[in-house]
Design a protein around this motif. Structure first.
Motif, PDB file in Angstrom:
ATOM      1  N   LYS A  37       0.842  -1.193   0.000  1.00 53.80           N
ATOM      2  CA  LYS A  37       0.000   0.000   0.000  1.00 53.80           C
ATOM      3  C   LYS A  37       0.880   1.245   0.000  1.00 53.80           C
ATOM      4  CE  LYS A  37      -3.889  -2.063   2.400  1.00 53.80           C
ATOM      5  NZ  LYS A  37      -4.753  -1.977   3.581  1.00 53.80           N
ATOM      6  N   GLU A  38       0.550   2.191  -0.862  1.00 55.95           N
ATOM      7  CA  GLU A  38       1.316   3.426  -0.964  1.00 55.95           C
ATOM      8  C   GLU A  38       0.879   4.416   0.118  1.00 55.95           C
ATOM      9  OE1 GLU A  38       2.622   5.045  -4.959  1.00 55.95           O
ATOM     10  OE2 GLU A  38       1.118   6.531  -4.352  1.00 55.95           O
ATOM     11  N   TYR A  39       1.852   5.122   0.699  1.00 57.46           N
ATOM     12  CA  TYR A  39       1.549   6.158   1.681  1.00 57.46           C
ATOM     13  C   TYR A  39       2.582   7.266   1.583  1.00 57.46           C
ATOM     14  CZ  TYR A  39       5.320   4.380   4.668  1.00 57.46           C
ATOM     15  OH  TYR A  39       6.542   3.999   5.158  1.00 57.46           O
ATOM     16  N   LEU A  40       2.278   8.417   2.167  1.00 61.23           N
ATOM     17  CA  LEU A  40       3.204   9.542   2.202  1.00 61.23           C
ATOM     18  C   LEU A  40       3.796   9.658   3.598  1.00 61.23           C
ATOM     19  CD1 LEU A  40       1.164  12.256   0.276  1.00 61.23           C
ATOM     20  CD2 LEU A  40       3.093  10.926  -0.571  1.00 61.23           C
ATOM     21  N   SER A  41       5.101   9.716   3.673  1.00 60.00           N
ATOM     22  CA  SER A  41       5.820   9.961   4.913  1.00 60.00           C
ATOM     23  C   SER A  41       6.127  11.457   4.965  1.00 60.00           C
ATOM     24  CB  SER A  41       7.111   9.149   4.908  1.00 60.00           C
ATOM     25  OG  SER A  41       7.924   9.500   5.996  1.00 60.00           O
ATOM     26  N   LEU A  42       5.890  12.098   6.123  1.00 57.71           N
ATOM     27  CA  LEU A  42       6.058  13.540   6.236  1.00 57.71           C
ATOM     28  C   LEU A  42       7.107  13.913   7.269  1.00 57.71           C
ATOM     29  CD1 LEU A  42       2.290  14.535   6.406  1.00 57.71           C
ATOM     30  CD2 LEU A  42       3.764  14.594   4.399  1.00 57.71           C
ATOM     31  N   LYS A  43       7.801  15.022   7.024  1.00 57.97           N
ATOM     32  CA  LYS A  43       8.716  15.594   7.992  1.00 57.97           C
ATOM     33  C   LYS A  43       8.438  17.088   8.047  1.00 57.97           C
ATOM     34  CE  LYS A  43      13.470  16.406   9.255  1.00 57.97           C
ATOM     35  NZ  LYS A  43      14.872  16.160   8.990  1.00 57.97           N
ATOM     36  N   TYR A  44       8.334  17.624   9.268  1.00 57.10           N
ATOM     37  CA  TYR A  44       8.122  19.051   9.469  1.00 57.10           C
ATOM     38  C   TYR A  44       9.337  19.626  10.181  1.00 57.10           C
ATOM     39  CZ  TYR A  44       3.177  18.075   8.664  1.00 57.10           C
ATOM     40  OH  TYR A  44       1.988  17.672   8.113  1.00 57.10           O
ATOM     41  N   GLU A  45       9.746  20.827   9.797  1.00 57.89           N
ATOM     42  CA  GLU A  45      10.782  21.530  10.542  1.00 57.89           C
ATOM     43  C   GLU A  45      10.457  23.018  10.521  1.00 57.89           C
ATOM     44  OE1 GLU A  45      14.350  22.241   7.323  1.00 57.89           O
ATOM     45  OE2 GLU A  45      14.504  20.536   8.642  1.00 57.89           O
ATOM     46  N   LEU A  46      10.917  23.717  11.550  1.00 61.21           N
ATOM     47  CA  LEU A  46      10.671  25.152  11.611  1.00 61.21           C
ATOM     48  C   LEU A  46      11.242  25.834  10.385  1.00 61.21           C
ATOM     49  CD1 LEU A  46      11.443  25.881  15.353  1.00 61.21           C
ATOM     50  CD2 LEU A  46       9.208  25.779  14.252  1.00 61.21           C
ATOM     51  N   GLN A  47      10.542  26.825   9.879  1.00 64.79           N
ATOM     52  CA  GLN A  47      10.938  27.527   8.662  1.00 64.79           C
ATOM     53  C   GLN A  47      12.369  28.074   8.765  1.00 64.79           C
ATOM     54  OE1 GLN A  47       8.504  28.030   6.143  1.00 64.79           O
ATOM     55  NE2 GLN A  47       9.924  28.968   4.758  1.00 64.79           N
ATOM     56  N   GLU A  48      12.775  28.551   9.934  1.00 64.87           N
ATOM     57  CA  GLU A  48      14.079  29.170  10.105  1.00 64.87           C
ATOM     58  C   GLU A  48      15.239  28.168  10.107  1.00 64.87           C
ATOM     59  OE1 GLU A  48      11.615  29.743  12.541  1.00 64.87           O
ATOM     60  OE2 GLU A  48      10.849  31.448  11.419  1.00 64.87           O
ATOM     61  N   GLU A  49      14.985  26.916  10.454  1.00 63.00           N
ATOM     62  CA  GLU A  49      16.057  25.914  10.549  1.00 63.00           C
ATOM     63  C   GLU A  49      16.529  25.513   9.156  1.00 63.00           C
ATOM     64  OE1 GLU A  49      14.749  22.658  12.904  1.00 63.00           O
ATOM     65  OE2 GLU A  49      14.481  23.883  14.685  1.00 63.00           O
ATOM     66  N   THR A  50      17.834  25.476   8.975  1.00 66.02           N
ATOM     67  CA  THR A  50      18.376  25.091   7.658  1.00 66.02           C
ATOM     68  C   THR A  50      19.408  23.985   7.758  1.00 66.02           C
ATOM     69  OG1 THR A  50      20.026  26.853   7.791  1.00 66.02           O
ATOM     70  CG2 THR A  50      17.974  27.359   6.633  1.00 66.02           C
ATOM     71  N   ASN A  51      19.963  23.719   8.929  1.00 68.12           N
ATOM     72  CA  ASN A  51      21.003  22.682   9.067  1.00 68.12           C
ATOM     73  C   ASN A  51      20.413  21.290   8.887  1.00 68.12           C
ATOM     74  OD1 ASN A  51      22.747  24.741   9.635  1.00 68.12           O
ATOM     75  ND2 ASN A  51      22.697  24.443  11.844  1.00 68.12           N
ATOM     76  N   ASP A  52      21.104  20.447   8.130  1.00 69.32           N
ATOM     77  CA  ASP A  52      20.707  19.055   7.897  1.00 69.32           C
ATOM     78  C   ASP A  52      19.295  18.936   7.329  1.00 69.32           C
ATOM     79  OD1 ASP A  52      23.161  18.169   8.900  1.00 69.32           O
ATOM     80  OD2 ASP A  52      22.391  18.185  10.944  1.00 69.32           O
ATOM     81  N   SER A  53      18.889  19.890   6.531  1.00 67.67           N
ATOM     82  CA  SER A  53      17.554  19.899   5.951  1.00 67.67           C
ATOM     83  C   SER A  53      17.460  18.951   4.758  1.00 67.67           C
ATOM     84  CB  SER A  53      17.209  21.320   5.482  1.00 67.67           C
ATOM     85  OG  SER A  53      15.991  21.312   4.808  1.00 67.67           O
ATOM     86  N   PRO A  54      16.349  18.173   4.643  1.00 69.10           N
ATOM     87  CA  PRO A  54      16.162  17.308   3.495  1.00 69.10           C
ATOM     88  C   PRO A  54      15.662  18.059   2.268  1.00 69.10           C
ATOM     89  CG  PRO A  54      14.274  17.134   4.902  1.00 69.10           C
ATOM     90  CD  PRO A  54      15.262  18.062   5.596  1.00 69.10           C
TER      91      PRO A  54
END
Length: 67
Positions: free
Chosen positions: A49-66
């Motif tokens: 079954k297909e699904y979407l995996s989500l990641k949230y991060e604060l708009q200001e954070e940029t380090n190690d961002s996907p």
């Protein structure tokens, strides 16, 4: 610049540019008055079954961002 209404957001298909680890979709959302960036990957369960995996991060954070 567009501002989301409270508790709403949007994601768009991402150009992976040959880097498969990049998210399939990226976007932004506003939750509790805080702006977040969203990354989403298309995955499959063991049952196929297909699904979407989500990641949230604060708009200001940029380090190690996907993103």
């Amino acid at each position: 610049m567009y501002e989301h209404k409270e508790n709403s957001g949007s994601i768009f298909q991402n150009d992976k540019e040959g880097k498969e680890a990049r998210p399939d979709y990226t976007g932004t959302a506003r939750i509790g008055g805080v702006d977040y960036r969203i990354a989403s990957w298309i995955n499959n369960t063991k049952d196929g079954k297909e699904y979407l995996s989500l990641k949230y991060e604060l708009q200001e954070e940029t380090n190690d961002s996907p993103f």
